[in-house]
Design an enzyme around this catalytic site. Sequence first.
Site, PDB file in Angstrom:
ATOM      1  CE  LYS A  80     -19.135 -19.595  51.079  1.00 46.46           C
ATOM      2  NZ  LYS A  80     -19.285 -18.508  50.143  1.00 46.46           N
ATOM      3  CB  SER A 158     -17.515 -19.204  47.105  1.00 36.73           C
ATOM      4  OG  SER A 158     -17.971 -18.264  47.956  1.00 36.73           O
ATOM      5  CB  SER A 182     -20.432 -16.291  47.033  1.00 40.39           C
ATOM      6  OG  SER A 182     -19.169 -16.049  46.297  1.00 40.39           O
TER       7      SER A 182
END
Length: 453
Positions: A80, A158, A182
């Site tokens: 990420k 996210s 997330s």
Amino acid sequence: MTKPYGAMSIAELSALIQTGTVDPVAVTEAVLAGIEAYPDKAVFISLLKDRALAEAEASSKRLKDGRSLGLLDGIPIAWKDLFDVEGLPTTAGSKVLKKAEPARKDAAIVDLLKQAGMVAVGRTNMSEFAFSGIGINPHYGTPRNPHGKDVPRIPGGSSSGSAVAVAAGLVPVAMGTDTGGSIRIPSALNGIVGYKATRGRHAMDGVYPLATSLDSLGPLCRTVQDAVWIDAAMRGLAAPQTARRSQEPLDIVIPTNIVFDGAEPGVVTAFEAAIGRLERAGARITRITIPAFDEIPALMAKRGALVTAEAFALHRQRLSGPEAAEMDHRVVARTRLGEKISMPDYIAILETKARLIAETEALIGDRFVAMPSVAHVAPPIEALEKDDELFFATNGKTLGNTALGNFLDWCGVSIPCGTGDADMPVGFLLSAGANHDEALLQAAMSCEETVRG
């Protein structure tokens, strides 16, 4: 037809690499080619081709010399865009950090998984500054949920790109962060496994924060066993130490308040079917009210959200300068709400958090808590991009169940348990109290097949 390497579980691919059936360089080249050929260009923000091939070549040489670093040697992983990667700016899904100083070294977790022999192939897209459970990103595009056959649907956030990269078969594992859901939300919406560790279980050095009182880490992958292997390496262990659980029945609590409010019938049906399978397998199921679940939303309505207060403190200068105009206006609007949270409010939130954790621990004990990961399946992207009011309402609903666990410092694993509307995936969230990660991972491993049905 042979399954692509990126579509394999870590265990499947590890067996091929460790036995010399496939070479890490060939695996990495195929994974990079698969990512480049994938039509959705919003999944990755950047590829790390030179680094990946160098790491794969080093892995190949070790294996040929009989010096394997273990189960993860040669396994590709995507990161990420919150994790520092040496030589690159950490942009956190934003445009405003593109010109930031390049990271001088890898984040601690990136380094630990490199030491385990893993191959970093790229950085995945995300909600800007990790501040949304939807996964829409106006700067780098919004990764499409690969299960959406009718219309383009959200990936969840996210850790949007991380979830899609795994669900689309591009990589066997990707790393995420979780402040309000997330990891577990995009895992549930994309039909994969996501493990959110207890806050503080893993080193946070070199991870761009959102709210340090809530931030935690974990992998998005195909099986709970894969998550166990990655978790061990994230803690610097040479091999997993999570023991398999004997076939004693699981003791599971299902909350009767909040978590089913507004839930789609298809989600409830899939969740209850999984519970039925667990009961038939011998699990003890108790349905109770968890008072903290009512208190947390009431506290947020009165004092404000903890995540918003800490996000505003982090971005305060940015929001008062020209950079605000370059940010997602929805992120700006949510973050600015933190300005209204006073210091007495913030202290009261933290004091209430500590009390609710203690009270809920006394109520639940060593039992596990089960609920739908998300009360709905992934909705279409288009309407959410056009309508801010719908976006904020949907975001609140999407985060509704998982954020309760963050506030109480729980650890959790989302496991696919069936499908709901439009044949979209539904996630089954199994949680445990703070620092009960080993027991949770054992339980999730033991019940995964039953939950999946």
